[in-house]
Design a protein around this motif. Structure first.
Motif: not given
Lengths: 199, 199, 199, 199
Positions: A161-172
């Motif tokens: 789950v977290g990987a999506f948050y991290a990815r979004y935060l990095a690149e949207a």
DNA sequence: CATGAATGAGCTTTCATTCAT
DNA sequence: AATGAATGAAAGCTCATTCAT
């Protein structure tokens, strides 16, 4: 003997729905603090006291709006654990990429000190159910002997789950095969390895 | 008049610092919207026009405050890739668990529509540097032949970092060995496996 | 159809009483403006339209509440004029020192411009009857030849009653023998003096 | 060495006066509760924050307005005690008969539970000074041996002042010679009697 | 007749921003 | 350059009154 009816003018059942929908939309669009009860009333086509009659404060209104949230996706069960995981995660991904997909999450985090009810309900309605879905898939896999004995399911859920948050935060933005890549890595990490079977 | 000087009273550089410190603290404590310029001025011991002279709007002030953020931790390099990863992640974890550790993240997400500069700068100053540190460790590992050829380093970084967000969202507390458990799973997922060497 | 009846559901007379009691209590406790029809309805256990059906506006409700006021104390008649006066005044004093004893008076004065009915009724129900009691005592005294011919009875009444208002305004508490002291002074002022008879 | 000036934009000294005048007028005309800060701002020609910068709440504003009240009449001293008393009382009477002459008194009484500062200040600024004037006259009379030894001066003051309240409450108008009639009666009650000297 | 629902207008207070010194 | 004063616009919430059952 006449039929017993409730006294008084009945509530328009659509009103409640319209208010909460408006509140939820504005919560997403503007965040809790920028959301004004005036704006909710305007968008719902009601007056402010109509709102205050139902919820005694703005915080209660926002809370009620979040309480209406729920995951609609049925849990996946294709027989293949990785496929099930990917499917759930791609649903998740779609919800994140909707307009304002992350802003509600941001609001509940930002308001954690001032309006802690928000994050509590967000957990209860959104976070926990989705985690439960993933966890169920993994539990089934474990029952089938697909996982190494020491695999920590809770950690696995957090990673996915977290990987999506991290990815979004990095690149949207999130690339199409993202969910699959994640599951690839994770699966090597938790599955019984000898028969590194492709799925 | 040999020395070239600017006319008028010079700005006190300490003032700038004090204002931005106050702004950052309030941004974390209250979020962007609740943070008032009045409160920043009060806490910094200056008047509001002193702030507006430097930054033309509240958004610019908040942006400047976030711009001052930076990661201070030195990159890890113990020779062991998993240990390096764990070390970086535990630093990360400490910063999350500080009071208001997640609220700034929440604020920049919540304000993404209204004040997009905030999330841009947050990415630039905080998110990207930390990801780079993790990525560097993984690149070194790859250069040493520790990783499988197909290992997707970016995905790996997302998995590691994101797991903390996911965990915080689910529970708001993070168990002590969390970072190590994450790295355990991930390392099985990306490292060359035959010689499943313990680290 | 021999018996003449009004059609429809008859009004419960106890309801009327409960509403007016609640209104009067709130009028005293909060003043006219702070008294809300909602609060009256709540305290009386009825709904607002039940109130509006009986009195067309808040002002009418307050007016009706004041109209229910009445002096209950029986007129004194001990044979001694000063004793009679003291007795009446001590009753008066007790009513002033009750909780909110002066606030209704304050309200009707404060509302004199906006809701003049209030003071009119207050006069009619409270002020005038008490003055009449005092006046009656003095008239009896006059008939018995106790008073000087030029004694102005109306002035005497004003002096006696007013002293309590003045005292309350100055200190909000009234000493025990206050009424007697007042009557002492007044009696010397209006009674036939030669035979300064003690009472 | 330049003259030290206060920093910042100076306050318009007339503003404060205008705000308090407006507040006082509205307090008299409408009572505390009906008086709105909006109306004060409008009448004073300023914006609401200009008011709130000076007084942090409506209650403080009203308090400040009442604090500006003061008795302007110089104490009487004609040599004749009854004449002095009459003079003071006729001034008092004039102030009562001005438009809204009693409404401020009503307001402070009505608000005694909710905003007790009002009656405290009213006492301090208006009630007490007037009583002191009357008391001074009586003290001088006592020093000259005009009063009976047992005459209670405080009671006398209450009788005189209060009679106006009582009269106003009964009729809302006060006859021209009222003050003189009161003093007539009172004087017989407290003055040494043998030489019933006309004044 | 009595109810609960609904409303328009108002309340006190705060904020981001600009002005005048 | 820096200050304290001023402002227009809004915010959350409440009230007297009316509507619909």
């Amino acid at each position: 003997m006449p039929v017993k009816t409730v006294p008084g003018r009945p509530r328009d059942p659509a009103t409640e729905r319209r208010i909460l929908d408006a509140a939820l939309r504005l919560l997403r669009a503007d965040g809790y603090n920028r959301m004004s009860v005036d704006a909710v009333a305007l968008e719902a086509g009601v007056s402010k006291p109509t709102i205050y009659r139902r919820w005694p404060s703005k915080a209660d209104l926002a809370t009620a709006a979040i309480r209406t949230l729920q995951l609609l996706e049925p849990p996946a069960n294709t027989g293949s654990t990785p496929t099930d995981l990917v499917q759930i995660l791609e649903n998740f991904c779609r919800s994140l990429l909707r307009p304002n997909g992350m802003s509600l999450l941001g609001t509940v985090l930002a308001e954690e000190q001032h309006t802690p009810e928000l994050i509590q309900l967000f957990r209860e309605r959104i976070v926990t159910p989705r985690r439960a879905m993933l966890r169920d898939v993994l539990l089934r896999a474990k029952a089938r002997g697909e996982l190494t004995p020491q695999a920590d399911l809770d950690c696995a859920v957090n990673l996915l789950v977290g990987a999506f948050y991290a990815r979004y935060l990095a690149e949207a933005k999130i690339p199409p095969a993202f969910a699959r890549h994640l599951v690839d890595i994770l699966w090597r990490g938790i599955a019984v390895q000898p028969e590194r079977k492709p799925y």
